[in-house]
Design a protein around this motif. Structure first.
Motif, short mmCIF file in Angstrom:
data_model
loop_
_atom_site.label_atom_id
_atom_site.label_comp_id
_atom_site.label_asym_id
_atom_site.label_seq_id
_atom_site.Cartn_x
_atom_site.Cartn_y
_atom_site.Cartn_z
N LEU A 268 1.01 -1.12 0.06
CA LEU A 268 0.12 0.04 0.09
C LEU A 268 0.77 1.47 0.04
CD1 LEU A 268 -2.96 -0.17 2.46
CD2 LEU A 268 -2.86 0.37 0.09
N LYS A 269 2.03 1.21 0.87
CA LYS A 269 2.75 2.35 0.93
C LYS A 269 3.35 2.75 -0.44
CE LYS A 269 6.82 4.21 2.86
NZ LYS A 269 8.23 3.76 3.69
N GLN A 270 3.86 1.66 -0.96
CA GLN A 270 4.67 1.83 -2.46
C GLN A 270 3.48 2.10 -3.23
OE1 GLN A 270 7.36 2.14 -3.50
NE2 GLN A 270 8.12 1.67 -1.46
N ALA A 271 2.29 1.92 -3.48
CA ALA A 271 1.37 2.41 -4.34
C ALA A 271 0.88 3.62 -4.26
CB ALA A 271 -0.06 1.46 -4.23
N PHE A 272 0.99 4.29 -2.79
CA PHE A 272 0.71 5.68 -2.62
C PHE A 272 1.87 6.51 -3.03
CE2 PHE A 272 -2.92 4.27 0.42
CZ PHE A 272 -3.88 5.23 -0.14
N LEU A 273 2.96 6.09 -2.68
CA LEU A 273 4.11 6.95 -2.98
C LEU A 273 4.10 6.90 -4.49
CD1 LEU A 273 6.75 5.42 -0.74
CD2 LEU A 273 5.73 8.00 -0.76
N GLU A 274 3.74 6.09 -5.30
CA GLU A 274 3.86 5.88 -6.86
C GLU A 274 2.62 6.99 -7.35
OE1 GLU A 274 5.68 4.41 -10.07
OE2 GLU A 274 6.02 3.80 -7.83
N LYS A 275 1.67 6.91 -6.47
CA LYS A 275 0.48 7.76 -7.09
C LYS A 275 0.90 9.34 -6.72
CE LYS A 275 -2.76 6.66 -9.15
NZ LYS A 275 -2.28 5.46 -9.60
N PHE A 276 1.64 9.31 -5.55
CA PHE A 276 2.04 10.87 -5.36
C PHE A 276 2.94 11.42 -6.49
CE2 PHE A 276 1.65 10.14 -0.51
CZ PHE A 276 0.29 10.24 -0.72
N LYS A 277 3.75 10.53 -6.76
CA LYS A 277 4.90 10.82 -7.74
C LYS A 277 4.10 11.06 -9.26
CE LYS A 277 8.32 7.95 -7.93
NZ LYS A 277 9.12 6.84 -8.32
#
Ligand SMILES: Cc1cc2nc3c(=O)[nH]c(=O)nc-3n(C[C@H](O)[C@H](O)[C@H](O)COP(=O)(O)OP(=O)(O)OC[C@H]3O[C@@H](n4cnc5c(N)ncnc54)[C@H](O)[C@@H]3O)c2cc1C
Ligand SMILES: Nc1ncnc2c1ncn2[C@@H]1O[C@H](COP(=O)(O)O)[C@@H](O)[C@H]1O
Lengths: 357, 248
Positions: free
Chosen positions: A340-349
């Motif tokens: 989840l954390k990775q996915a959110f970071l990805e989205k932010f980017k």
């Protein structure tokens, strides 16, 4: 005009601190009182608490009735019941409306007071209002009629799937308990003036049939759950304090975020009480609430169901939390949280690139 | 069906029965088929059951319900402890227990999680904001049992068999299960039902979101599930906007 006509709030204090709910009730009471064109009374019960009466006035009360006795050091049903009834008897007529908090205290004592007075009580209200009511009843024609300026006690029922308006226009006081964190406080006004009336209570031996041997309580409030925009909450499924480090890590990527918890996780000692969300913890309404390893018991739900978006992570597809979450991921917390954390970071980017920041 | 919250209350009664040689009488108020609730309780180890059933009880609010139930308690005579569940799942007012206690003039311990009886004294732990309280009380008393207490155990084969057996014998059945109406318990019909209820339900609304609207991600690879979740969040512009806005 007799002050007994005022809308009445039974304030709540714990260990000498006025609880938020007291001010929320005063806020709700003022709105009702304005519609009824009356004032607001507050009852303040405890030991060494008279000095807090003024704060209730600043929070919206016009008159505060205080019972301040050593027997009231710690909340106990029967002595507090006696104190409240003594104030009611001191007034020359029944107030139109009595409000209390839907806390463990309010839900303990309010039904007894209502049963004593043989009047109606609506539990766990989320809205309160004044309006008219036209009753047509075949079962009891004596009740039929047009009633003006009645308390509308509005509450969820049937497991929060319905909202119901409960009315009891036939007898005063009309009583209700209000959910914590729902009613709006008034801004504190230190210039407000009011009256403080102290009432003596004569206890009876039978008021002490239950002894409080010990109270174990942590009321520190260092965490800003109520203001947070993102809350990542963990439950008993976190498996231990290490699990909460994982949640801290996920929370760290959001601005205005904090870690919350279920009561079971708090009881297990994995995280401290100020993090607890729910009936006996905080009521929160963030934009995003991620419930991780939380089953979704009613007492947790009442504290967080007003979140705008709820994502639940649980290994059990039948967990009740999935009945009211917006999105559910079935899986193990240890595996899901990092992804989840990775996915959110990805989205932010992506978002940043798209907006050219 | 036995109200889920009452299962915790039944469990507490069964624990007391085991440790203190007590007898359990279960009381339920409802239409005749509610006798099934009593039989269910027998299967778990209850000893006697009382069904209060009367058409005039319809539409009773909590004040009227507690009046009726306290009259049943009076009718039954002496008791040490009355257990109730914390709340019901339909009304969930958590009022009936304390209101029975008020009417009987006995003390109460609400939100009880743990309980034992030693030398005729109740020792109990109850839930409060931010922690718990250890309480001591004499008997009789009324206890409302929290849903954070021990869940109801399993039915024992021997108990279930015994219940099946006595249900076959009408005289045995009558000894164990009493069906009473308002006249039997000397209840005043003016204090029950619509007539005896100080409150009525005026208007009801459906609340939209709750129940069945959860979009579930399962069965795929975790990676894929989370990707899909992100896609969903993005489709809902409001949601993703608000979430993205709060990135650190
Ligand atoms: C008066 C009263 C007041 C209360 N107040 C509150 C309150 O304010 N707040 C509150 O939260 N509760 C409160 N409770 C307690 C409430 O009833 C529940 O007991 C509590 O919320 C349960 O916490 P939980 O969901 O963490 O634990 P559980 O119910 O044990 O659920 C744990 C969940 O984690 C899942 N799980 C386990 N392992 C994993 C894994 N490895 N990966 C993924 N999922 C996993 C399980 O499937 C389960 O659904 C109160 C109770 C009472 C009686
Ligand atoms: N009709 C009923 N028959 C027996 N017990 C009841 C009935 N209604 C309520 N109770 C008891 O009172 C508790 C609280 O109910 P309530 O106040 O409706 O939330 C329940 O958990 C039951 O133990």
């Amino acid at each position: 005009m007799s002050s007994a006509k005022n809308v009445t709030v039974i304030a709540e204090q714990l260990q000498g601190d006025l609880q938020n709910i007291s001010f929320e009730l005063l806020g709700a009471a003022r709105t009702l009182a304005e519609k009824l064109e009356v004032g607001v009374n507050a009852f303040l019960i405890g030991n060494n608490i008279t000095n807090m009466a003024e704060k209730l006035i600043h929070g919206g009360a016009d008159e505060v009735f205080v019972v301040d006795e050593p027997e009231l050091e710690e909340y106990a049903t029967l002595p507090y019941r006696r104190a409240a009834l003594t104030i009611l008897e001191h007034l020359d007529e029944a107030p139109p409306i009595i409000l209390m908090g839907a806390t463990t205290i309010g839900r303990d004592i309010a039904p007894r007071i209502a049963a004593y007075l043989k009047t109606g009580l609506t539990a766990d209200c989320t809205e309160l209002d004044i309006g008219d009511y036209h009753h047509k009843g075949k079962a009891d024609p004596t009740k039929t009629g047009e009633y003006k300026d009645v308390l509308y006690a509005i509450r969820p029922s049937f497991g929060e799937s319905l909202k119901a308006r409960i009315l009891g226009p036939w007898k005063n006081p009309q009583m209700a308990t209000a959910r914590v964190g729902v009613m709006e406080k008034l801004p504190v006004d230190p210039t407000r003036k009011g009256k403080i009336t102290s009432v003596k209570t004569a206890f009876k031996p039978e008021d002490f049939r239950v002894k409080v041997i010990e109270t174990i309580r942590d009321l520190s409030t260092s965490i800003n759950l109520t203001e947070a925009k993102v809350i990542i909450s963990g439950g008993f499924g976190m498996g231990g304090p290490e699990g909460f480090e994982l949640l801290e890590d996920l929370a760290s990527i959001f601005k205005d975020s904090v870690v919350g918890a279920s009561r079971r996780a708090v009881d297990a000692g994995w995280i401290s009480y100020p993090h607890q969300v729910g009936q006996t913890g905080k009521t929160v309404r963030p934009n995003l609430y991620i419930a991780v390893g939380i089953s979704g018991a009613i007492q947790h739900r009442v504290g967080m169901s007003n979140a705008k978006t709820i994502i639940a992570v649980n290994k059990d597809p039948d967990a009740p939390i999935f009945r009211f979450a917006d999105y559910g991921i079935v899986g193990d917390v240890g595996e899901v949280v990092p992804v989840l954390k990775q996915a959110f970071l990805e989205k932010f980017k992506q978002q940043k690139t798209a907006s050219g920041v | 069906m036995l109200n889920p919250f009452d299962r915790y209350a039944l469990q507490k009664a069964i624990e007391l029965k085991r440790n203190n040689n007590a007898k359990i009488t279960c009381v339920t108020m409802g239409p005749p088929p509610a006798v099934e609730v009593l039989i269910d309780a027998f299967d778990y180890g209850a000893d006697y059951g009382v069904l209060l059933t009367d058409k005039r009880l319809a539409a009773s609010d909590t004040l009227a319900t507690s009046y009726a139930l306290h009259m049943v308690a009076r009718h039954l005579g002496e008791f040490d402890i009355i257990f109730t569940g914390l709340q019901t799942t339909d009304g969930d007012t958590a009022q009936v227990g304390p209101q029975i206690a008020e009417r009987l003039g006995i003390p109460q311990i609400t939100y009880c999680e743990e309980l034992e009886v030693v030398n005729k004294k109740i020792k109990a732990r109850r839930v409060v904001e931010g922690g718990c309280q250890i309480m001591e009380a004499g008997m009789p008393a009324l206890i409302t049992v929290a849903n954070s207490a021990t869940p109801l155990g399993h039915k024992k084969f021997a108990d279930v068999a015994e219940v099946k057996e006595f249900l076959r014998h009408p005289d045995e059945r009558q000894k164990r299960i009493k069906t009473v109406n308002l006249d039997d318990i000397n209840a005043d019909p003016k204090r029950i039902g619509l007539v005896g209820s100080p409150t009525v339900v005026g208007k009801t609304w459906k609340i939209g979101e709750i129940g069945g609207s959860c979009v579930m991600f399962q069965g795929e690879s975790l990676q894929r599930e989370v990707e899909e979740l992100m896609e969903h969040l993005e489709q809902d512009e409001r949601e993703i906007g608000e979430i993205i806005n709060v990135q650190r």
